[in-house]
Design an enzyme around this catalytic site. Structure first.
Site, PDB file in Angstrom:
ATOM      1  N   ASN A 125      -9.545   1.728   2.660  1.00 43.82           N
ATOM      2  CA  ASN A 125     -10.330   1.407   3.782  1.00 43.82           C
ATOM      3  C   ASN A 125     -11.767   1.124   3.289  1.00 43.82           C
ATOM      4  O   ASN A 125     -12.828   0.301   4.317  1.00 43.82           O
ATOM      5  CB  ASN A 125     -10.331   3.123   4.482  1.00 43.82           C
ATOM      6  CG  ASN A 125     -10.981   4.263   3.295  1.00 43.82           C
ATOM      7  OD1 ASN A 125     -13.079   3.824   3.299  1.00 43.82           O
ATOM      8  ND2 ASN A 125     -10.870   4.551   2.758  1.00 43.82           N
TER       9      ASN A 125
ATOM     10  N   HIS B 122       0.785  -1.397   0.330  1.00 42.21           N
ATOM     11  CA  HIS B 122      -0.386  -0.329   0.219  1.00 42.21           C
ATOM     12  C   HIS B 122       0.659   1.632  -0.043  1.00 42.21           C
ATOM     13  O   HIS B 122       2.082   1.607   0.263  1.00 42.21           O
ATOM     14  CB  HIS B 122      -1.232  -0.018   1.136  1.00 42.21           C
ATOM     15  CG  HIS B 122      -2.124   1.058   1.238  1.00 42.21           C
ATOM     16  ND1 HIS B 122      -1.561   2.259   1.411  1.00 42.21           N
ATOM     17  CD2 HIS B 122      -3.508   0.781   0.790  1.00 42.21           C
ATOM     18  CE1 HIS B 122      -3.273   3.123   1.114  1.00 42.21           C
ATOM     19  NE2 HIS B 122      -4.105   2.493   1.202  1.00 42.21           N
TER      20      HIS B 122
ATOM     21  N   GLU C 225       0.403   4.027   1.116  1.00 39.49           N
ATOM     22  CA  GLU C 225       0.946   5.234   2.574  1.00 39.49           C
ATOM     23  C   GLU C 225       1.821   4.094   3.504  1.00 39.49           C
ATOM     24  O   GLU C 225       2.848   4.631   4.022  1.00 39.49           O
ATOM     25  CB  GLU C 225      -0.247   4.818   3.443  1.00 39.49           C
ATOM     26  CG  GLU C 225      -0.305   5.610   4.458  1.00 39.49           C
ATOM     27  CD  GLU C 225      -1.968   5.572   5.902  1.00 39.49           C
ATOM     28  OE1 GLU C 225      -2.745   5.398   5.179  1.00 39.49           O
ATOM     29  OE2 GLU C 225      -1.365   5.135   6.842  1.00 39.49           O
TER      30      GLU C 225
HETATM   31  S1  SF4 Z   1      -8.954   8.400   5.321  1.00 44.26           S
HETATM   32 FE1  SF4 Z   1      -8.872  10.111   4.966  1.00 44.26          FE
HETATM   33  S2  SF4 Z   1      -8.915  11.327   6.810  1.00 44.26           S
HETATM   34 FE2  SF4 Z   1      -8.368   9.250   7.063  1.00 44.26          FE
HETATM   35  S3  SF4 Z   1      -6.232   8.914   6.595  1.00 44.26           S
HETATM   36 FE3  SF4 Z   1      -6.747   8.309   4.537  1.00 44.26          FE
HETATM   37  S4  SF4 Z   1      -7.201  10.749   4.219  1.00 44.26           S
HETATM   38 FE4  SF4 Z   1      -7.099  10.982   6.057  1.00 44.26          FE
END
Ligand code: SF4
Length: 537
Positions: free
Chosen positions: A450, A350, A352
């Site tokens: 997510n 990922h 991130e």
């Molecule tokens: S889901 Fe949205 S608020 Fe949460 S870390 Fe990722 S970009 Fe930021």
């Protein structure tokens, strides 16, 4: 439930549809193909007869089955037509240049100037037909009262219609406002007129497509019905995603197109496609960015190595890293500087995670599971810290954190939760709707961490759940027998997608929606200084 009536104007069209249904072993008791006749006048007569017959079937099943219902009861006043479900299948002429013979048009709306019928479930059927291997386009169909002559196509296309036929609008009156769909296979186009040496080949290609499309009509009929829709709230864009999209939009406005974006700005296909249309160019690496260009770093963050490369090449950069991701980067730097081994709980590959690991590669280790904890080898077992990817499932991540604490009792975690407020709220909301739903649909793209976690959260609550980029990804089979659908949306999924899904379900029958609110979000993040400096921002 009475069978689906499929109206086919011509004998050859009815035969193609029946063959397709028979090949898929779909009995007449489930789908009944009716030849309705050529042209709008015959279509109107047939529609009145079908509507009356359906109404009698509902009130007097024995009489309808005798066939009497179709022999004049339409005019008798014995029964008034009520909403039913109806399909129209046949061939049509293309108005849109990107339609070729054999392509299938699923009507989003049908109009003849006096009658206009919306077909809300068109995206669902279109997706089903694409999965069956057909080339499909969704759009308005116009019904006219005579064959279109050379030169008239452009005028009809100017109405927004992508295909033209002579029967669909009057036939759809038989649905009386109930669920309706129209599939038309293209037999001719402006460059391939109906009377030409290629008439026969165009007709054969269209009928072949019609035959192939027919079984999907049975699945559509199985999915028809009224539903309750529970909307998980909060859903869709979080503050970090809104900020990242705004940054690209402002960069385009300020610098002009093209603006390069390293990686997808957020993990959503619709967002990326919209920004591409506006002039953004998405690249995987800075090596693809020409010298002197403007580059935006995505919401997922980048490693110091990427920043150094951009500085070396003197690229003008704007950082759209979510401040909550930047917070995890800062924690990684702090722990590493204090001599800790930093275990990053997250998913390999990922963006991130790659960016965060890049902050202190020699002092960090990725931990994807409880099993990975046993492989940690700190130089000092009293100096172990752990951090988390912001978009993890809270319950899964905490079980890994517990395993780290069990093995290293002195282990220290982040100052405040790394799993962000938006991830946490959306997971709570999906849990709330899953408990009351037969099926949960999560709007989001396949690479959105997510969004994937929302599917898993619903499944852990015992409810079937699917990730969909939009209504076309919803398989009709998922909806058969389902009376309550929960809809959630990942933090990178545009709110409009949820509206499109609800509208598509509304095309299958009456929909009652209810918002299930577990939290109210007020978080907002400021813009980077490069864009704040603009007057008005
Ligand atoms: S889901 Fe949205 S608020 Fe949460 S870390 Fe990722 S970009 Fe930021």
């Amino acid at each position: 439930m009475r069978p689906l009536t499929v109206c086919a104007p011509l004998q050859v069209e009815a035969r193609a549809l029946r063959r397709g249904l028979r090949a898929a072993n779909i009995p007449d008791s489930q789908v009944r193909v009716v030849r309705t006749g050529y042209g709008p006048a015959r279509a109107a007569v047939s529609a009145a007869s079908i509507a009356a017959s359906a109404s009698v079937a509902d009130s007097q099943p024995g009489l309808a089955q005798s066939g009497l219902a179709q022999s004049g009861l339409a005019q008798s006043g014995l029964a008034q037509p009520g909403p039913g479900m109806l399909a129209v299948g046949g061939v049509a002429g293309a108005l849109s240049a990107d339609l070729g013979v054999g392509d299938v048009v699923v009507a989003s709306r049908v109009s003849d100037g006096s009658v206009t019928v919306e077909c809300g479930s068109a995206p669902l059927l279109a997706g089903e037909l694409r999965r069956a291997g057909l080339r499909v386009k969704t759009g308005p169909i116009v019904t006219v009262d005579r064959l279109v002559r050379q030169g008239e196509h452009a005028t009809l296309a100017a109405t927004g219609a992508i295909a033209v036929d002579m029967e669909s609008a009057p036939l759809l009156t038989a649905a009386a406002g109930g669920p309706a769909v129209v599939i038309r296979a293209i037999s001719d186009s402006p460059g391939h007129p109906i009377v030409s040496p290629r008439t026969v080949s165009g007709g054969i290609a269209a009928l072949r497509s019609l035959r192939q499309a027919a079984p999907a009509l049975a699945r559509w009929a199985d999915a028809v019905g009224p539903r309750k829709v529970l909307l998980a709230s909060p859903r869709s864009f979080c503050a970090g995603v809104e900020r990242a999209i705004e940054i690209v939009e402002l960069a385009l406005e300020q610098y002009g197109a093209p603006v390069y974006v390293r990686k997808q700005i957020v993990h959503n296909a619709t967002v990326v496609a919209d920004l591409e249309r506006a002039g953004a160019i998405f690249v995987d690496e800075l090596s693809e960015v020409p010298d002197g260009a403007n580059v935006v770093f995505s919401a997922h963050g980048v490693s110091p190595e990427v920043r150094e490369e951009a500085a070396r090449r003197k690229l003008a950069t704007v950082d759209a890293t979510c401040p909550l991701v930047a917070k995890v980067h800062a924690e990684a730097r702090r722990f590493a500087a204090d001599g800790y081994l930093v275990a990053l709980i997250g998913h390999a590959g990922h963006e991130e995670v790659e960016g965060t690991l890049g902050e202190a590669p020699a002092s960090m280790a990725l931990v994807e599971s409880v099993a990975d904890v046993s492989r940690l080898q700190p130089a000092d077992s009293g100096k172990v810290a752990y951090l988390m990817q912001t978009t993890l499932a809270a319950d899964e991540a905490s079980s890994i954190a517990d395993a780290i604490a069990d093995r290293f009792p002195a282990a220290t975690g982040p100052g405040s939760d790394d799993i962000c407020y938006a991830t946490t709220n959306r997971q709570r909301a999906v849990r709330a709707i899953a408990a009351e739903s037969d099926l949960v649909l999560v709007a989001g793209s396949a690479n959105s961490s997510n969004s994937l976690r929302l599917v898993e959260t619903a499944e852990r609550a015992g409810t079937k759940a699917y990730l969909v980029d939009g209504p076309e990804d919803i398989q009709l089979g998922w909806l058969a027998g389902v009376s309550t659908v929960g809809i959630a949306a990942g933090a990178s999924a545009p709110p409009a997608i949820v509206g499109q899904i609800v509208a598509a379900l509304g095309g299958l029958g009456e929909v009652e929606t209810k918002d299930v609110v577990v939290a109210t979000e007020t978080v907002q993040f400021g813009l980077p200084k490069e864009l704040r400096q603009r007057p008005g921002n």
